[in-house]
Write an enzyme that holds these catalytic residues in place. Structure first.
Site, PDB file in Angstrom:
ATOM      1  N   ASP A 250     -16.035 -36.061   6.001  1.00 54.15           N
ATOM      2  CA  ASP A 250     -15.545 -35.148   4.959  1.00 54.15           C
ATOM      3  C   ASP A 250     -14.441 -34.273   5.546  1.00 54.15           C
ATOM      4  O   ASP A 250     -14.528 -33.048   5.544  1.00 54.15           O
ATOM      5  CB  ASP A 250     -16.706 -34.288   4.436  1.00 54.15           C
ATOM      6  CG  ASP A 250     -16.343 -33.490   3.200  1.00 54.15           C
ATOM      7  OD1 ASP A 250     -15.344 -33.839   2.537  1.00 54.15           O
ATOM      8  OD2 ASP A 250     -17.049 -32.508   2.905  1.00 54.15           O
TER       9      ASP A 250
ATOM     10  N   HIS B 280     -19.397 -33.752  -4.160  1.00 54.05           N
ATOM     11  CA  HIS B 280     -20.366 -33.859  -3.075  1.00 54.05           C
ATOM     12  C   HIS B 280     -21.511 -34.813  -3.394  1.00 54.05           C
ATOM     13  O   HIS B 280     -22.019 -35.497  -2.495  1.00 54.05           O
ATOM     14  CB  HIS B 280     -20.879 -32.468  -2.703  1.00 54.05           C
ATOM     15  CG  HIS B 280     -19.834 -31.628  -2.020  1.00 54.05           C
ATOM     16  ND1 HIS B 280     -19.122 -30.654  -2.678  1.00 54.05           N
ATOM     17  CD2 HIS B 280     -19.340 -31.682  -0.753  1.00 54.05           C
ATOM     18  CE1 HIS B 280     -18.251 -30.114  -1.845  1.00 54.05           C
ATOM     19  NE2 HIS B 280     -18.360 -30.715  -0.671  1.00 54.05           N
TER      20      HIS B 280
ATOM     21  N   ASP C 257     -13.462 -30.555  18.025  1.00 53.25           N
ATOM     22  CA  ASP C 257     -12.622 -31.576  17.403  1.00 53.25           C
ATOM     23  C   ASP C 257     -13.440 -32.834  17.122  1.00 53.25           C
ATOM     24  O   ASP C 257     -14.208 -33.296  17.984  1.00 53.25           O
ATOM     25  CB  ASP C 257     -11.455 -31.898  18.327  1.00 53.25           C
ATOM     26  CG  ASP C 257     -10.579 -33.012  17.800  1.00 53.25           C
ATOM     27  OD1 ASP C 257      -9.809 -32.756  16.866  1.00 53.25           O
ATOM     28  OD2 ASP C 257     -10.703 -34.140  18.312  1.00 53.25           O
TER      29      ASP C 257
END
Length: 513
Positions: free
Chosen positions: A366, A270, A348
């Site tokens: 991500d 991260h 979505d």
């Protein structure tokens, strides 16, 4: 026609049974397809193979049914067998995967048997209807009821069955339903059946009902064998199965049995995903994160005091709810999902980007790996073109791009796709792309891509305090690729080609299959 007088109302029961067995058969097919995509990956391939094999097996069953001399007895026996084989399909698949690391062979064996038994049902019901002399019997009525049952099951499976039961309980519940159909048929046509059938039915019903009663324990046993550590959260959302494990102070998240992070080393991933793009961006007031429902990327973004707004888009509300409410997970992401600067949108990613009108200084992608076409579309040139339109002036994009070691051609396909994406600021040119990578013990060598409308000038990173991994030296080294992970020819990924799916699955299969 049989000389025995047909029971009153038998034709109505048989049409009702047609509806029930059609719905149950469709659920078995969907359970097999879903379990295979969970455990074997490549959902399009697995769904296609499962549907093809299942339909072929049904055709075999329809043919075999002609050799059954006593239609009523054949139908009841088929329901008893389906209650056991279909009912225990999901437990058998998960246990074989957990204990023997085998899925394909038991999956297709169970699928062929289940499909064959299901294929026998409609021909046998039609014959029974003729035998009982149903006055309004027409074969097309049977088929119409059959198709309606399949439709109801198809709608109920993602909306009701999976979210509320999970695959294990759903499989056993359908087995109980088959046995209920068998039991009612057994009682209604008892004059035509031998007493031994009732004994077998009773034993099968007790076994399947006991399995359903103990379904949660079966899930726990399976997960105990499947995961090294103690399972502390296990739930099924409409989109995936979520598992959280714990060993001492070490937490790991799995989605559909694939690891997403390990708290022991997630900071490497991260920090490298977020901090370079945040440090290089001229502005970072407004940030968009696609995926990252665990809040760990958001944690890194919110280290920067000049961040005013963060929009996090993650499809699965179950994941974001878990990581904003579970005390240990909130501590891990430092309350990022509860920060007043952050807004969560559960939808979505493509739909959000397509309809959103905001401009973002930094866009962080991500998303899950492109192991299926449904995910691959979020790695296409068309999607990246939409993202580029959402960039503010001098904005930056970073994309998690998979492993340049395990799926080398897949990684460079992502780089080449970004590199071919239309530049919205400089007409006739494409985006400028900077590839880099990091070693994460839980994943191995992992790659990323920075994309901008203009080439980024080399400069040192201005990093917030508290970094555990990244530094200027690490950042410089991350841009160097050894010969075995260096650039190589790979096609761009588009909505028409989806070349990335093949690259990704071929790469991982070469290492781990």
């Amino acid at each position: 026609m049989s000389l025995l007088r047909p029971p009153r109302g038998s034709e109505y029961w048989l049409l009702t049974a047609t509806f029930l067995v059609a719905a149950v058969g469709m659920v078995y097919e969907l359970i097999a397809a879903t379990a295979s995509s969970y455990l074997l990956g490549d959902s399009v391939k697995q769904f296609s193979l499962v549907i093809g094999v299942y339909l072929a097996a049904m055709g075999l069953g329809a043919y075999v049914s002609r050799f059954i001399l006593r239609a009523v007895a054949g139908f009841v026996w088929a329901q008893i067998a389906l209650g056991l084989v279909g009912g225990f399909m999901a437990p058998a698949l998960y246990l074989s995967y957990a204990w023997m690391d085998a899925v394909a062979l038991p999956l297709y064996l169970l699928l062929i048997v289940t499909g064959t038994l299901c294929g026998m049902e409609i021909p046998l019901i039609a014959r029974v209807l003729k035998e009982v002399g149903a006055p309004a019997f027409r074969f097309e009525n049977v088929l119409s009821v059959d198709y309606i049952g399949a439709l109801v099951a198809s709608v109920a499976f993602p909306l009701l069955i999976v979210p509320h039961l999970g695959l294990m309980s759903a499989s056993l519940a359908m087995g109980v339903m088959n046995l209920i159909v068998a039991g009612l048929s057994l009682w209604l046509f008892r004059a035509r059946l031998r007493r031994g059938v009732a004994v077998v039915w009773a034993l099968a019903f007790v076994a399947t009902a006991a399995g359903l009663w103990q379904a949660e324990r079966l899930v726990a046993v399976t997960e105990a064998a499947l995961y090294e550590d103690t399972v502390v959260v296990s739930e099924t959302s409409p989109y995936q199965h979520i598992t959280l494990t714990r060993f001492r102070d070490r937490t790991r998240l799995f989605l559909d049995a694939s690891i997403q992070f390990d708290s022991q080393d997630e900071y490497r991933y991260h920090e490298m995903l977020v901090q370079p793009v945040m440090a290089l961006a001229p502005r970072r007031e407004n940030v968009l994160i696609l995926g990252g429902g665990d809040g760990l990327a958001a944690r890194e973004v919110l280290r920067h005091a000049d961040v005013a707004h963060v929009t996090l888009v993650d499809l699965d509300r179950a994941v974001t709810d878990l990581f904003r409410s579970h005390a240990d997970l909130v501590a891990l992401n430092r309350g990022a999902l509860n920060d007043p600067r952050l807004r969560i949108v559960n939808t979505d990613a493509w739909q959000f980007v397509e309809h959103d009108t905001a401009a973002y200084d930094v866009i962080i992608v991500d998303l899950p790996d492109p192991k299926s076409i449904a995910l691959s579309k979020l790695y296409t040139r068309e999607f990246y073109a939409l993202l580029a339109e959402r960039m503010a002036a001098e904005g930056l994009i970073v994309v998690q791009s998979g492993s340049p070691l395990f799926a080398r051609q897949g990684y460079w396909s992502v780089i080449h796709t970004l590199d071919a994406t239309r530049n919205p600021v400089v007409p006739g040119q494409s985006l400028s792309v900077l590839p880099y990578h990091v070693y994460v013990p839980s994943f191995g060598d992992w790659g990323f891509a920075l994309a901008s409308t203009r080439p980024l000038a080399p400069r040192s990173l201005s990093l917030p305090e508290g970094m555990r991994y990244i530094s200027d030296r690490i950042w410089t080294e991350a841009q160097v690729f050894a010969p075995d992970v260096a650039d190589l020819p790979a096609a761009e990924n588009t909505l028409q080609s989806h070349a990335l799916v093949g690259y990704y699955n071929a790469g991982w299969d070469a290492w781990f299959m």
